[in-house]
Design an enzyme around this catalytic site. Sequence first.
Site, short mmCIF file in Angstrom:
data_model
loop_
_atom_site.label_atom_id
_atom_site.label_comp_id
_atom_site.label_asym_id
_atom_site.label_seq_id
_atom_site.Cartn_x
_atom_site.Cartn_y
_atom_site.Cartn_z
N SER A 192 37.41 52.60 44.70
CA SER A 192 36.79 53.13 43.50
C SER A 192 36.24 54.54 43.76
O SER A 192 37.01 55.41 44.17
CB SER A 192 35.71 52.15 43.02
N ASP A 350 42.26 47.16 34.67
CA ASP A 350 41.31 48.13 35.21
C ASP A 350 41.51 49.45 34.49
O ASP A 350 42.64 49.95 34.40
CB ASP A 350 41.61 48.30 36.73
N HIS A 380 39.04 45.50 38.13
CA HIS A 380 38.39 46.52 38.95
C HIS A 380 37.39 45.88 39.93
O HIS A 380 36.60 45.03 39.54
CB HIS A 380 37.68 47.57 38.09
#
Length: 410
Positions: A192, A350, A380
């Site tokens: 991320s 996501d 995610h």
Amino acid sequence: MKFFTATLLLSGVLAYYVYLPLPNTICEPWKLMILDAVFRSFMHVGNLAHDLGLGHPIRIINYMMLKVEVIGPQSSQTVQVTDTFFAGVPVRVFEPATPVEQQHHLRRAVVYFHGGGWALLSGRMRSYDLLCRNMVEEMDAVIVSVDYSLAPDAHFPQQYFDALNASTFFLSPEVLAQYSVDPERVAISGDSAGGNLAAAVVQQMVSENKTSTKFKLQALIYPVLQALDFNTPSYQQNGDTPILYRPMMARFWLEYLNASPSLVPLLLANNHTALDLARLPQAVRARVDWTRLVSPDFQKEYRRVSPARGSAGVLEELPALLDARAAPLLAEEEVLRAAPPTYIMTCEHDVLRDDGLMYARRLEDAGVAVTRDHYEDGFHACMVFSFWPAKFSVGTRSMWNYIRWLNKHL
Ligand SMILES: *[C@@H]1O[C@H](CO)[C@@H](O)[C@H](O)[C@H]1NC(C)=O
Ligand SMILES: *[C@@H]1O[C@H](CO)[C@@H](O)[C@H](O)[C@H]1NC(C)=O
Ligand SMILES: *[C@@H]1O[C@H](CO)[C@@H](O)[C@H](O)[C@H]1NC(C)=O
């Protein structure tokens, strides 16, 4: 009877709070609803505390999460764990507990950046700690988990410089020797916002082109890579999918770039990249053009959102929106060409899926070897949910595929 009614009411309220319509292709939807309800309650408490004048909501949320999840540096029979500083940046180093036989081999290493929107979480949390231990045990490697500074105390470029400085420090010959690490076999990785930092550090290092600081591989887990288009097909498709909602991602960007959260609606409307903005050259638009960079199977029926008129001031106020150190997808092709072999994990459910897909495509176009690993049932942050009590099958699967890829290629 009263007790029964109260219980029934309470369960009803709880079910209402927890229930969320989710696509049936997502992994273990009920578990995800509960996980999401926990996160949302953290957010609510954070916002409430903020309204009571107790401070910035993100700082409060992070404080609560870290209070619950951070663990001390506990060595085991197989893994030696040490908290220290690299170039002034806090890091947790995980090493195999068995002494290295110098004559036989040096070890491999991975520098890892945790996720959390440049604002939340820590490499010392239980989930990241366990991930790093698994990596050490499986690969007999040294893992460095970097606790770069977080918003709202720090903003771009501080997080980026922390990542770069800690990486540069570790790659110096003396430090590598101290940890018995082979300079030719060090990878950089992150998930991320951590994937964003890893990609940005790699670009900076290949631009400097010093042989003394080179990563052999980069492994990016559902990375966030651009803030010019909040209407990619994956943003359109997964805007309401836990645990990273579309407005939340825009908010994280604004916190990172030290801008007002009141700009969220403007970003979500793509007003900052409207067609009338002469400031945004065609060459830059092309680097986030998903109609070309994302395969039609993923584009589905989604249409491009580019308003004819927008808000010209935003790119002037926030030049970092166009800075590849903040948004690595915007790098020039010469820089990408020099990147090491790359692994990119993406999840179907996501908002950031297409950030990863576009970067994979741009690297491939530049001649870089890319391994794409896509999870149809992934969401995610799923890779860190591979440990009790938040253990998802897609979390465990994706984590081991990632570790096996590193083990094979590093
Ligand atoms: C990064 O390291 C350089 C060189 O050691 C130092 O001058 C700089 O202040 C550091 N940057 C940050 C943001 O800490
Ligand atoms: C990097 O340096 C090497 C030799 O030092 C040179 O051959 C190569 O062209 C340089 N690459 C870039 C991208 O500047
Ligand atoms: C987007 O820009 C248009 C044209 O300048 C403006 O009318 C509209 O209010 C803006 N929308 C947002 C959400 O800022």
